[in-house]
Scaffold this motif. Structure first.
Motif, PDB file in Angstrom:
ATOM      1  N   GLY A  44      27.794 -33.237  24.459  1.00 41.84           N
ATOM      2  CA  GLY A  44      28.487 -33.892  25.103  1.00 41.84           C
ATOM      3  C   GLY A  44      28.614 -35.484  24.831  1.00 41.84           C
ATOM      4  O   GLY A  44      27.726 -35.708  24.655  1.00 41.84           O
ATOM      5  N   ASN A  45      29.686 -36.068  24.291  1.00 34.06           N
ATOM      6  CA  ASN A  45      29.235 -37.325  24.910  1.00 34.06           C
ATOM      7  C   ASN A  45      29.450 -38.432  25.936  1.00 34.06           C
ATOM      8  O   ASN A  45      30.344 -38.248  26.212  1.00 34.06           O
ATOM      9  N   ASN A  46      28.311 -38.986  25.701  1.00 40.00           N
ATOM     10  CA  ASN A  46      28.358 -39.365  27.487  1.00 40.00           C
ATOM     11  C   ASN A  46      28.395 -40.889  27.256  1.00 40.00           C
ATOM     12  O   ASN A  46      27.369 -41.598  28.196  1.00 40.00           O
ATOM     13  N   GLY A  47      28.881 -41.572  26.525  1.00 41.34           N
ATOM     14  CA  GLY A  47      29.546 -42.759  26.586  1.00 41.34           C
ATOM     15  C   GLY A  47      28.446 -43.751  26.463  1.00 41.34           C
ATOM     16  O   GLY A  47      27.675 -43.770  25.322  1.00 41.34           O
ATOM     17  N   ALA A  48      28.451 -45.022  27.605  1.00 44.32           N
ATOM     18  CA  ALA A  48      27.136 -45.848  27.089  1.00 44.32           C
ATOM     19  C   ALA A  48      25.411 -45.116  27.780  1.00 44.32           C
ATOM     20  O   ALA A  48      24.699 -45.721  26.300  1.00 44.32           O
ATOM     21  N   GLY A  49      25.426 -44.352  28.264  1.00 42.06           N
ATOM     22  CA  GLY A  49      23.956 -43.235  28.112  1.00 42.06           C
ATOM     23  C   GLY A  49      23.277 -42.544  27.095  1.00 42.06           C
ATOM     24  O   GLY A  49      22.946 -41.910  26.976  1.00 42.06           O
ATOM     25  N   SER A  50      24.757 -42.349  25.982  1.00 39.39           N
ATOM     26  CA  SER A  50      24.092 -41.381  24.630  1.00 39.39           C
ATOM     27  C   SER A  50      23.005 -42.031  23.811  1.00 39.39           C
ATOM     28  O   SER A  50      22.351 -41.303  23.464  1.00 39.39           O
ATOM     29  N   GLY A  51      23.148 -43.274  24.041  1.00 38.63           N
ATOM     30  CA  GLY A  51      22.329 -43.493  22.971  1.00 38.63           C
ATOM     31  C   GLY A  51      20.448 -44.014  24.250  1.00 38.63           C
ATOM     32  O   GLY A  51      19.735 -42.981  23.168  1.00 38.63           O
ATOM     33  N   ALA A  52      20.377 -42.959  25.206  1.00 38.12           N
ATOM     34  CA  ALA A  52      19.362 -42.828  26.082  1.00 38.12           C
ATOM     35  C   ALA A  52      18.909 -41.529  25.890  1.00 38.12           C
ATOM     36  O   ALA A  52      17.556 -41.117  26.181  1.00 38.12           O
ATOM     37  N   LEU A  53      20.144 -40.862  26.039  1.00 40.27           N
ATOM     38  CA  LEU A  53      19.620 -39.442  26.107  1.00 40.27           C
ATOM     39  C   LEU A  53      18.713 -39.412  24.345  1.00 40.27           C
ATOM     40  O   LEU A  53      18.602 -38.033  24.321  1.00 40.27           O
ATOM     41  N   ASP A  54      19.774 -39.841  23.877  1.00 38.00           N
ATOM     42  CA  ASP A  54      19.522 -39.810  21.306  1.00 38.00           C
ATOM     43  C   ASP A  54      18.371 -39.839  22.201  1.00 38.00           C
ATOM     44  O   ASP A  54      17.150 -39.716  20.817  1.00 38.00           O
TER      45      ASP A  54
END
Length: 119
Positions: A44-54
């Motif tokens: 899912g799209n984790n908002g501002a945390g998405s970049g860190a997960l990527d």
């Protein structure tokens, strides 16, 4: 000389089509040969945390020389589709990876190049 492209892939048709066009511009004819990763289809799209997960997923892919499966990925343009691993991970030497992220409003954009450390 990109061995892995980690797409933002937010799942919004217009955003994904625009991002895919940008990758085509950057990679040109190498688009179909460049392995790609998109994790939001599974997390899912984790908002501002998405970049860190990527970044984490990209770094692990580089470390293990494996392109993880990108689930729920259906490119808007199959003719210019990225090389997502489907069904099972793909073993592949990865020395240079690029991950991108952006705010859905377009105000912030970033790209991070990660390279294998060689002594």
């Amino acid at each position: 000389q990109i061995d892995l492209a980690t797409l933002f892939g937010c799942g919004i048709k217009e955003h994904d089509a625009s991002e895919l066009q940008a990758w085509k511009t950057v990679l040109g004819d190498a688009m179909g040969d460049t392995p790609a990763l998109a994790i939001k289809g599974g997390l899912g799209n984790n908002g501002a945390g998405s970049g860190a997960l990527d970044i984490c997923a990209t770094t692990l892919a580089l470390h293990y020389n494996t392109v993880p499966v990108s689930i729920n990925t259906q490119p808007p343009d199959p003719a210019g589709a990225p090389g997502f691993a489907q069904g099972k991970p793909s073993d592949r030497r990865i020395d240079t990876a690029v991950t991108v992220g952006y705010a859905l409003g377009g105000g912030q954009n970033a790209a991070l190049v990660i390279q294998r450390f060689v002594e």
